[in-house]
Design an enzyme around this catalytic site. Structure first.
Site, mmCIF file in Angstrom:
data_model
loop_
_atom_site.group_PDB
_atom_site.id
_atom_site.type_symbol
_atom_site.label_atom_id
_atom_site.label_comp_id
_atom_site.label_asym_id
_atom_site.label_seq_id
_atom_site.Cartn_x
_atom_site.Cartn_y
_atom_site.Cartn_z
ATOM 1 N N GLU A 285 -0.350 71.709 39.203
ATOM 2 C CA GLU A 285 0.078 71.030 37.968
ATOM 3 C C GLU A 285 1.315 71.691 37.364
ATOM 4 O O GLU A 285 1.449 71.814 36.145
ATOM 5 C CB GLU A 285 -1.078 70.954 36.974
ATOM 6 C CG GLU A 285 -2.278 70.191 37.529
ATOM 7 C CD GLU A 285 -3.461 70.117 36.590
ATOM 8 O OE1 GLU A 285 -3.268 70.325 35.373
ATOM 9 O OE2 GLU A 285 -4.589 69.862 37.067
ATOM 10 N N GLU A 391 -7.710 66.809 42.727
ATOM 11 C CA GLU A 391 -8.674 66.837 41.624
ATOM 12 C C GLU A 391 -8.807 65.429 41.068
ATOM 13 O O GLU A 391 -7.818 64.727 40.887
ATOM 14 C CB GLU A 391 -8.220 67.758 40.482
ATOM 15 C CG GLU A 391 -8.174 69.228 40.801
ATOM 16 C CD GLU A 391 -7.788 70.062 39.575
ATOM 17 O OE1 GLU A 391 -7.965 69.568 38.427
ATOM 18 O OE2 GLU A 391 -7.300 71.189 39.759
#
Length: 453
Positions: A285, A391
């Protein structure tokens, strides 16, 4: 050779067995010729040695599996998806408010939860070697030969030992005869608390693939916990030159980074010694807006690429870890929380798999106007690497989106921790129904643990 549908089993290191697509043209060592343009979509290379000439045979076979599935999808052939489950061991073991029931849980609770619902275990499990649980310094539960540099028998640090043991168990089987690991099978006593802890059994045979993420607290953090992973709690929130010093050799900040990477490398090295290949997903991220994510996120892209490459050079070059597959996983680039990630890509010489942490949109309300997850699937195509959902709160096949894997045949899909059933016992927002989980685990497109046995 036993066969299970379109997938055959191939022997691998440490007594494990691996699936390989029936259509893959494999060399005996798990390699394949580099892919070309077949007129539809360019193929991804299937020989890991193109990135690491010294890659272990087991790591090559794992990569060949994922690359073969990716190439099947790119060529319009029927493909399959490995279903994965992330496991937050530190929360399972020490946080009574975590998950779908009140109270602390045995390590691997959400790994076995899928079997409680469906009778099948995931085909992939991802574990954390960070962030710690709010304790000073890096530590371990009980020192092993490879971990004597770190304080032993630390309170709330036993989960690190369990993560390593569970990884070996998923790859080689639990229970298994004593094999030199600190906790080879079954119940054991946590040295700090004196409580009995049990790892989940998986029939004693190979059960799938293993990954690790490293939710690393900022280099130099005296306390290791999730709050210290966030940019707003790091020195970078107050000192704009701090991150550049982290990636500059010779600085105190860079020395602190290498200290943290030493902790990671010691555990990954133990797994290398036991023949366990690892999908390593560091610094995920990274494309979040400045100040909103982790300490490594929202930085100057060139500085981030330096961080990735020096981490790669430390683990592979200095520490000689050739059991790793490097996973680059930006956040979904929805234009608000996540930005276009391309500038953060470290390059194919340092990345094996590309993924997305998808928390934008939902099965009922997909982001981007097309099929659910399609905007991310198409966006990652340019990198010529196997594509994964690294995810997600949701299983891929559910009542709202029963055709996800037909439209976007990701090679691997990992559900985040407690989201498999409930978000949190104190706020029980259901992410997946029991029928959703069963629909996914029973689908012929989905690879579970029993495909590896």
């Amino acid at each position: 050779m036993r066969m299970r549908g379109r997938l055959g089993l191939l022997g691998a290191a440490a007594g494990a067995a691996l699936l390989l697509p029936a259509g893959a043209r494999l060399w005996p060592d798990g390699g394949d010729s580099p892919g070309g343009d077949d007129g539809k979509a360019r193929s991804v290379p299937t020989d890991l040695r193109a990135r690491d000439p010294r890659a272990t045979a087991a790591a090559r076979r794992v990569y060949a599996l994922l690359a073969g599935l990716e190439n099947d999808a790119r060529r319009g052939r029927p493909s399959r998806t490995v279903i994965g489950q992330h496991v937050e061991l530190h929360n399972e073991r020490y946080n009574p408010r975590y998950g779908d029931v009140r109270g602390t849980k045995p390590p691997g609770y959400y790994y076995r939860k899928a079997r409680d619902i469906t009778g099948r275990l995931p085909g992939f499990v991802e574990l954390d070697l960070g962030p710690g649980y709010g304790r000073p310094g890096w530590a371990v539960g009980a020192s092993r030969p490879y971990s004597r540099a770190w304080p032993g028998c630390g309170k709330d640090w036993g989960y690190v030992d369990d993560a390593v043991d569970l990884a070996v168990g998923v790859w080689a089987g639990l229970p298994r005869p004593a094999d030199g690991s600190h906790r080879p099978s079954g119940a054991h006593t946590d040295c700090a608390s004196g409580s009995e802890v049990s790892l989940p059994h998986n029939a004693g045979g190979p059960a799938g693939l293993v990954g690790f993420s490293f939710h690393q607290p900022y280099p130099g953090s005296p306390v290791k916990g999730f709050p210290q992973t966030l940019h707003r709690n790091s020195p970078g929130a107050r000192d704009p030159g701090w991150f550049d010093r982290v990636v500059t050799p010779g600085t105190a900040e860079h020395g602190a980074l290498l200290f943290d990477l030493g902790f990671l490398a010691d555990h990954l090295g133990y797994l290398a010694g036991r023949g366990v290949p690892v999908l390593l997903r560091p610094y995920h991220e990274m494309n979040t807006a400045p100040g909103q994510g982790f300490w490594w996120a929202g930085q100057d892209p060139a500085a981030f690429r330096r961080l990735w490459r020096l981490t790669y050079d430390y683990l592979v070059g200095r520490r000689g870890l050739h059991n790793l597959l490097f996973v680059w996983a930006p956040n979904s680039w929805d234009g608000s929380y996540g930005r276009d990630p391309h500038a953060y890509y470290p390059g194919g010489r340092h990345v094996d798999i590309v993924g997305v942490d998808d928390y934008s949109g939902s099965p009922a309300r997909p982001f981007g106007g097309g099929a659910w997850t399609e905007i991310w699937y198409r966006g990652l195509e340019r990198y010529l690497r196997p594509r994964i959902v690294s995810e997600s709160f949701h299983v891929p096949l559910n009542e709202a989106q029963p055709r996800t894997l037909s439209r976007t045949p990701w090679v691997l899909w990992t559900v985040w921790g407690q989201a498999l059933t409930y978000d949190n016992v104190s706020e029980p927002r259901r992410k997946n129904t029991t029928d959703d989980v069963k629909r996914t685990y029973y689908a012929s497109q989905v690879i579970t643990q029993q495909d590896f046995t």
